[in-house]
Structure formats: structure tokens, C-alpha cells
Design a protein around this motif. Structure first.
Motif, mmCIF file in Angstrom:
data_model
loop_
_atom_site.group_PDB
_atom_site.id
_atom_site.type_symbol
_atom_site.label_atom_id
_atom_site.label_comp_id
_atom_site.label_asym_id
_atom_site.label_seq_id
_atom_site.Cartn_x
_atom_site.Cartn_y
_atom_site.Cartn_z
ATOM 1 N N ALA A 52 0.841 -1.195 0.000
ATOM 2 C CA ALA A 52 0.000 0.000 0.000
ATOM 3 C C ALA A 52 0.878 1.248 0.000
ATOM 4 O O ALA A 52 0.557 2.250 -0.628
ATOM 5 C CB ALA A 52 -0.926 0.001 1.206
ATOM 6 N N TYR B 105 1.067 4.229 -2.782
ATOM 7 C CA TYR B 105 0.887 5.624 -2.416
ATOM 8 C C TYR B 105 1.877 6.515 -3.161
ATOM 9 O O TYR B 105 1.539 7.579 -3.653
ATOM 10 C CB TYR B 105 1.055 5.776 -0.898
ATOM 11 C CG TYR B 105 0.969 7.204 -0.430
ATOM 12 C CD1 TYR B 105 -0.212 7.930 -0.617
ATOM 13 C CD2 TYR B 105 2.052 7.817 0.180
ATOM 14 C CE1 TYR B 105 -0.299 9.240 -0.199
ATOM 15 C CE2 TYR B 105 1.968 9.121 0.603
ATOM 16 C CZ TYR B 105 0.796 9.836 0.412
ATOM 17 O OH TYR B 105 0.709 11.125 0.830
ATOM 18 N N GLY C 77 -2.743 8.681 -15.973
ATOM 19 C CA GLY C 77 -3.610 7.587 -16.397
ATOM 20 C C GLY C 77 -4.101 7.740 -17.826
ATOM 21 O O GLY C 77 -3.743 8.678 -18.532
ATOM 22 N N SER C 78 -4.941 6.791 -18.207
ATOM 23 C CA SER C 78 -5.423 6.734 -19.575
ATOM 24 C C SER C 78 -6.785 7.398 -19.747
ATOM 25 O O SER C 78 -7.344 7.388 -20.835
ATOM 26 C CB SER C 78 -5.499 5.269 -20.007
ATOM 27 O OG SER C 78 -6.192 4.548 -19.019
ATOM 28 N N ALA C 79 -7.312 7.964 -18.674
ATOM 29 C CA ALA C 79 -8.656 8.540 -18.745
ATOM 30 C C ALA C 79 -8.740 9.678 -19.762
ATOM 31 O O ALA C 79 -9.744 9.833 -20.456
ATOM 32 C CB ALA C 79 -9.103 9.036 -17.373
ATOM 33 N N ALA C 80 -7.659 10.456 -19.861
ATOM 34 C CA ALA C 80 -7.666 11.578 -20.800
ATOM 35 C C ALA C 80 -7.774 11.087 -22.245
ATOM 36 O O ALA C 80 -8.513 11.654 -23.055
ATOM 37 C CB ALA C 80 -6.416 12.423 -20.619
ATOM 38 N N ALA D 139 -9.107 8.263 -23.110
ATOM 39 C CA ALA D 139 -10.469 7.728 -23.236
ATOM 40 C C ALA D 139 -11.444 8.838 -23.607
ATOM 41 O O ALA D 139 -12.284 8.683 -24.499
ATOM 42 C CB ALA D 139 -10.892 7.068 -21.930
ATOM 43 N N LYS D 140 -11.306 9.964 -22.951
ATOM 44 C CA LYS D 140 -12.236 11.058 -23.202
ATOM 45 C C LYS D 140 -12.099 11.562 -24.637
ATOM 46 O O LYS D 140 -13.097 11.761 -25.334
ATOM 47 C CB LYS D 140 -11.976 12.192 -22.219
ATOM 48 C CG LYS D 140 -12.980 13.311 -22.370
ATOM 49 C CD LYS D 140 -12.737 14.448 -21.420
ATOM 50 C CE LYS D 140 -13.768 15.542 -21.640
ATOM 51 N NZ LYS D 140 -13.474 16.732 -20.859
ATOM 52 N N ARG E 294 -10.917 9.999 -27.274
ATOM 53 C CA ARG E 294 -11.424 9.017 -28.237
ATOM 54 C C ARG E 294 -12.949 9.029 -28.263
ATOM 55 O O ARG E 294 -13.573 8.935 -29.315
ATOM 56 C CB ARG E 294 -10.919 7.632 -27.872
ATOM 57 C CG ARG E 294 -9.442 7.459 -28.158
ATOM 58 C CD ARG E 294 -8.959 6.104 -27.697
ATOM 59 N NE ARG E 294 -9.628 5.015 -28.373
ATOM 60 C CZ ARG E 294 -9.950 3.858 -27.794
ATOM 61 N NH1 ARG E 294 -9.692 3.669 -26.515
ATOM 62 N NH2 ARG E 294 -10.545 2.916 -28.471
ATOM 63 N N LEU E 295 -13.536 9.120 -27.077
ATOM 64 C CA LEU E 295 -14.992 9.100 -26.996
ATOM 65 C C LEU E 295 -15.625 10.283 -27.718
ATOM 66 O O LEU E 295 -16.642 10.132 -28.399
ATOM 67 C CB LEU E 295 -15.413 9.142 -25.529
ATOM 68 C CG LEU E 295 -15.839 7.819 -24.942
ATOM 69 C CD1 LEU E 295 -16.059 7.956 -23.459
ATOM 70 C CD2 LEU E 295 -17.100 7.293 -25.630
ATOM 71 N N GLN E 296 -15.008 11.444 -27.562
ATOM 72 C CA GLN E 296 -15.591 12.623 -28.200
ATOM 73 C C GLN E 296 -15.646 12.457 -29.716
ATOM 74 O O GLN E 296 -16.647 12.788 -30.348
ATOM 75 C CB GLN E 296 -14.804 13.872 -27.799
ATOM 76 C CG GLN E 296 -15.214 14.354 -26.414
ATOM 77 C CD GLN E 296 -14.280 15.402 -25.836
ATOM 78 O OE1 GLN E 296 -13.081 15.376 -26.106
ATOM 79 N NE2 GLN E 296 -14.819 16.307 -25.048
ATOM 80 N N LEU F 4 -15.576 9.525 -31.371
ATOM 81 C CA LEU F 4 -16.449 8.386 -31.653
ATOM 82 C C LEU F 4 -17.926 8.781 -31.616
ATOM 83 O O LEU F 4 -18.709 8.471 -32.512
ATOM 84 C CB LEU F 4 -16.174 7.345 -30.570
ATOM 85 C CG LEU F 4 -16.465 5.897 -30.836
ATOM 86 C CD1 LEU F 4 -15.681 5.442 -32.051
ATOM 87 C CD2 LEU F 4 -16.031 5.078 -29.615
ATOM 88 N N VAL F 5 -18.281 9.490 -30.574
ATOM 89 C CA VAL F 5 -19.681 9.867 -30.362
ATOM 90 C C VAL F 5 -20.129 10.862 -31.442
ATOM 91 O O VAL F 5 -21.237 10.758 -31.974
ATOM 92 C CB VAL F 5 -19.846 10.430 -28.942
ATOM 93 C CG1 VAL F 5 -21.115 11.223 -28.815
ATOM 94 C CG2 VAL F 5 -19.831 9.299 -27.925
ATOM 95 N N ASP G 130 -20.784 8.741 -34.453
ATOM 96 C CA ASP G 130 -22.043 7.994 -34.308
ATOM 97 C C ASP G 130 -23.251 8.897 -34.537
ATOM 98 O O ASP G 130 -24.230 8.500 -35.151
ATOM 99 C CB ASP G 130 -22.162 7.401 -32.902
ATOM 100 C CG ASP G 130 -21.231 6.212 -32.682
ATOM 101 O OD1 ASP G 130 -20.726 5.676 -33.686
ATOM 102 O OD2 ASP G 130 -21.003 5.838 -31.520
ATOM 103 N N ARG G 131 -23.164 10.113 -33.993
ATOM 104 C CA ARG G 131 -24.332 11.002 -34.057
ATOM 105 C C ARG G 131 -24.607 11.481 -35.469
ATOM 106 O O ARG G 131 -25.747 11.789 -35.798
ATOM 107 C CB ARG G 131 -24.141 12.198 -33.119
ATOM 108 C CG ARG G 131 -24.320 11.808 -31.667
ATOM 109 C CD ARG G 131 -24.155 12.992 -30.761
ATOM 110 N NE ARG G 131 -24.065 12.548 -29.366
ATOM 111 C CZ ARG G 131 -23.586 13.280 -28.386
ATOM 112 N NH1 ARG G 131 -23.148 14.501 -28.627
ATOM 113 N NH2 ARG G 131 -23.535 12.806 -27.168
#
Ligand SMILES: Nc1ncnc2c1ncn2[C@@H]1O[C@H](COP(=O)(O)OP(=O)(O)O)[C@@H](O)[C@H]1O
Ligand SMILES: [Mg+2]
Lengths: 269, 82
Positions: B2, B6, B14-17, B19-20, B22-24, B26-27, B30-31
């Protein structure tokens, strides 16, 4: 007339059934006569989550095909007199449902109940579109993860174009975003999409954020909707969500990492 | 363990940025939808015409609409048997 709510997502395994069970129990606890219907024909599991699997005699398909009436198929919840469950069939497939058949059952139920909660199957095909067709409200269950957000966005498109309300030019389905399996720790580490990111992309009214919690597994193991676990964060978050649905204005909770002391950081998981 | 976590967590970006981002994209794609609604029928008709001359598979023809600035480009792809 009952209000019909669909719990939907596109993607599977995101928490629709968990949510349907918790939400329906929450409405019943507030005194509303509520029925929750399992639309996942062929893969039924709402009865397991509700803990009534051994009391299933007739199911949704039997009713639609006229082999039983809806009163015979409804299972009365043993914990709450306001709550009933209409289980799905385990043996047939989604083709056993028809738009007229579903409409007739909902109409019958609408005379008895105040809320009808429809637990949608995954996908954007027949089962899922039938579950949402007659809805007045939709709860779009989304995990903070790429494929789930994308599928939710597609489902939102379908909600606004392929429902009864859309086809009859009525006021559209009210849509709410429910983010589930949220982990503030992982968000803080930058590993998980933050709530704001998901909201920004889907731009729906946020009705709740359910944290990732082991209490959900415990609840499903014992066949008790997690909302009845008053101690758990997930149970409390579901309870808040029911309140918001009923019009209360509550702040969202469990969004931040709980601060641990140094010892907690050294030894905690 | 632990303790290690820390210290490690401060460094990880991280990979969240990603992800965001790519999603923008992709979406948004799709739209816009999979292109105009006549595309499947067009694809079907072209396939029929080609088959008058060559025996091709069902998936030999693909049509796409690309958005390029203010222009829409209809892209037609025909795979002939070798
Ligand atoms: N908030 C949560 N925390 C932890 N596990 C969860 C949570 N919500 C759902 N799960 C788990 O995710 C899995 C899928 O949930 P389920 O409700 O069956 O999804 P769906 O109906 O969308 O397929 C189950 O194992 C469930 O226990
Ligand atoms: Mg389910």
C-alpha cells in the motif's frame, strides 16, 4: 395511469438489473405500488437479484401468449407489500415478445400500479427496443468507461426516435443519466473517466452516481436489493437516486476519495 | 504494498484523458449517423449491376460517406475476385 420507467444502457453488465431491483424496491419503500418487469427473455436474472427465483410459476412470455393471466404471473415481494415482480422466461427467446403483447400487459398493469419499472436486456435490438418502447422515463445506466459511454449515447438516440412517444409526436421520454461502478480512487489516479467527462459527452440530467462497492455482490448473493443495505455507500446512493426521481433536490455523494489517515494509507487496501 | 502504491500513484498519468478524447470523436461520428438512409439500397443496387458482369460476393461492394470540410464524398469500393 402508471408511469413507465425503462432501465437501459446498450452495453451489458453495467448494472441495469441491480438498478432495476434497487429502484423498484426504493419506490415501494416510499409507499408506491410498483411492479418491476424482467425483459431479458432467455437470460432472466431479476428474480435472482430480488430473491424470488424459487417462486416463479408463470412468466412474462406465458402472459403475452395467453397461457396465464398477469395476476397469476406476478410474484409478490415478501419484504414489501407494495412491490411485485414479473419474471422473464428462461426458455424462450426475445421473439416471443411482440409490441402489441407488451403493450397489452403494460396496459393491464397500469390499472393496478403507480410505477412500472422495465429492466432492459443488453443490446440495441428487439428486446431492448421493446423494453423502452412504451416508456415515459428512461434511466440510462452508464459505467465510466469508453464502450459503455458510447453505447449509452447510441441508446439515447434510439430513445428519442423509436419510442411510442416519438412515433406519436408526444412529449419525449424524460431521460436521466445514472453513472454506476464509479471509483473515485481510480478517477483520482487518472485511470477512469471522471463524472464530469461522462456528463459532458452525454449531456443528460444526472440522477445519481453509484460507487463501485462490494455490497452489491453481497446483496446479489443473498437476493436482497442493495438499496436495503442502509449501511453501504451503494445502498445510500440508490436511495438518493430514488429521492431525486421523486423530485427531491439532493447533492451527489461518494464522489471524492475518502481521506485515510497515514496508517490507513500504509496498511489499507 | 500500500505504501508503494501511495508513492506510485503520484507519478502515473492515467489513460482517462485518452479515453475522453477518443470518446468525443467516436460519439460525434455515431451522431452523424452511418450516412444517408439510401446507402444500404444503393449498395444493394450496385451489387446487382456488378453481378450482371462478374460473379462477386455479397460483401464485395461497400459504400461510405465521408465528410471533408464542407464536402461530402461518396466512397465506393468494389472487390473483384482474382
Ligand atoms: N455499483 C456496483 N459495484 C460493484 N459491482 C456492481 C455494481 N453494480 C453492478 N455490479 C456488478 O456488475 C455485474 C453486472 O450487474 P447487472 O446489474 O447484472 O448488470 P446488467 O443488468 O446491466 O447486465 C454484477 O456482477 C453486479 O454485481
Ligand atoms: Mg440485466
Amino acid at each position: 395511469m402508471a408511469r413507465i420507467i425503462v432501465v437501459t444502457s446498450g452495453k451489458g453488465g453495467v448494472g441495469k438489473t441491480t438498478t432495476s431491483a434497487a429502484f423498484a424496491m426504493g419506490l415501494a419503500e416510499r409507499g408506491f405500488k410498483t411492479v418491476v418487469i424482467d425483459f431479458d427473455v432467455g437470460l432472466r436474472n431479476l428474480d435472482l437479484i430480488m430473491g424470488c427465483e424459487r417462486r416463479v410459476v408463470y412468466d412474462f412470455v406465458n402472459v403475452i401468449q395467453g397461457e396465464a393471466n398477469v395476476g397469476q404471473a406476478l410474484i409478490k415481494d415478501k419484504r414489501n407489500p407494495n412491490l411485485f415482480i414479473l419474471p422473464a422466461s428462461q426458455t424462450r427467446d426475445k421473439d416471443a415478445l411482440s409490441i402489441e403483447g407488451v403493450g397489452k400487459v403494460l396496459e393491464d398493469l397500469g390499472r393496478e400500479f403507480e410505477f412500472i419499472v422495465c429492466d432492459s436486456p443488453a443490446g440495441i435490438e428487439k428486446g431492448a427496443t421493446l423494453a423502452m418502447y412504451y416508456a415515459d422515463d428512461a434511466i440510462v445506466v452508464t459505467n465510466p468507461e469508453v464502450s459503455s459511454v458510447r453505447d449509452s449515447d447510441r441508446m439515447i438516440g434510439i430513445l428519442s426516435s423509436k419510442s411510442r412517444r416519438a412515433e406519436q409526436n408526444l412529449e419525449g421520454i424524460r431521460e436521466f443519466l445514472l453513472v454506476t461502478r464509479y471509483s473515485p480512487e481510480r478517477v483520482q489516479r487518472g485511470e477512469m473517466l471522471a463524472l464530469e467527462d461522462v456528463q459532458e459527452i452525454l449531456s443528460l440530467e444526472l440522477i445519481g452516481v453509484i460507487p463501485e462497492s462490494t455490497s452489491v455482490l453481497n446483496a446479489s448473493n443473498s437476493g436482497v436489493p442493495v438499496i436495503m443495505d442502509r449501511e453501504s455507500s451503494a445502498g445510500q446512493a440508490y436511495s438518493d437516486m430514488v429521492s431525486r426521481y421523486l423530485g427531491e433536490d439532493l447533492p451527489h455523494r461518494f464522489l471524492k476519495v475518502e481521506k485515510k489517515g497515514l496508517l490507513g494509507r500504509l496498511f489499507g487496501g | 504494498m500500500a505504501l508503494l502504491d501511495y508513492f506510485r500513484q503520484r507519478k502515473t498519468s492515467g489513460s482517462a484523458a485518452i479515453a475522453k478524447e477518443r470518446l468525443q470523436i467516436l460519439v460525434a461520428h455515431d451522431r452523424r449517423g452511418g450516412g444517408p438512409s439510401y446507402l444500404p439500397q444503393l449498395q444493394h443496387d450496385i451489387l446487382k449491376v456488378i453481378r450482371k458482369y462478374v460473379a462477386v460476393d455479397n460483401d464485395a461492394v461497400s459504400v461510405h460517406v465521408e465528410q471533408n470540410g464542407g464536402q461530402e464524398i461518396l466512397e465506393l469500393n468494389i472487390v473483384l475476385p482474382d
